[in-house]
Design a protein around this motif. Sequence first.
Motif: not given
Length: 237
Positions: A44-61, A65-68, A93-96
């Motif tokens: 059993i365990g805990l997780n924290s998922y994220d995204f790594k984004f790469e962009y076409e144009q230089n806009l704001e990132d 918001d990660k959750s457990t 695995y359940f994540a949000k």
Amino acid sequence: MKHILVIFAVFFSIQVSTAQLFTKKKLINLENMDKKVLSWGYFIGLNSYDFKFEYEQNLEDILVDKSTGFQLGLTGDLRLNDHLNLRFEPGVYFAKRNIRYDESYFDGQEFNDNDLLREVQSTYIHFPLLMKFSTNRINNFRPFIVGGVSTSLNLSSNEENPDDNSAGQFRMTNNTYYYEVGFGIDLYLLYFKFTPSIRGVFAFNDEIIRDLDPNSPWTGNIRSGKTRGIFINFTFR
């Protein structure tokens, strides 16, 4: 002089106790457990998922918001030699994740506050195949490092959904492929082995399904979006 002798005696006792803690042989629990060729357990365990984004144009990132979340599953362990094991750890695995867009992504378009947020709830069936490299056993504990590859099936991906973000549906691919690295420690208790571990998980492939509009404010500027995450597992065998 008495004070000095007392301080010296206390210091010497601490040194001796510390040395004994790491060198004195203790009662060995589960002495033959690691000699099994094949063994099973669960985690059993805990997780924290994220995204790594790469962009076409230089806009704001795009902010995430990660959750457990949490996970549970089975472990299969194949002993290859005294220090090397092959492990298979299928689990659910359940994540949000909440994705937040800057207003600049909607420049010249009408939008409301709901358009700036996308909730990504995921249920993964995760299949990792890992190599475990262990040190020599020290009394009733044994550190190790682990690494390998994995794949997952995202049951909440919406990949086949004809609606896209214009209808409020953020879509991802059904399958994702990862590499994983981590470390942990085997603790040999009286009746079972308890193993806390931590792993970093990093996706190889782009998971974002693009909207029908190539200039979509939600996906038009995303060159790639890849999952990354941290898993903390507690295994019992």
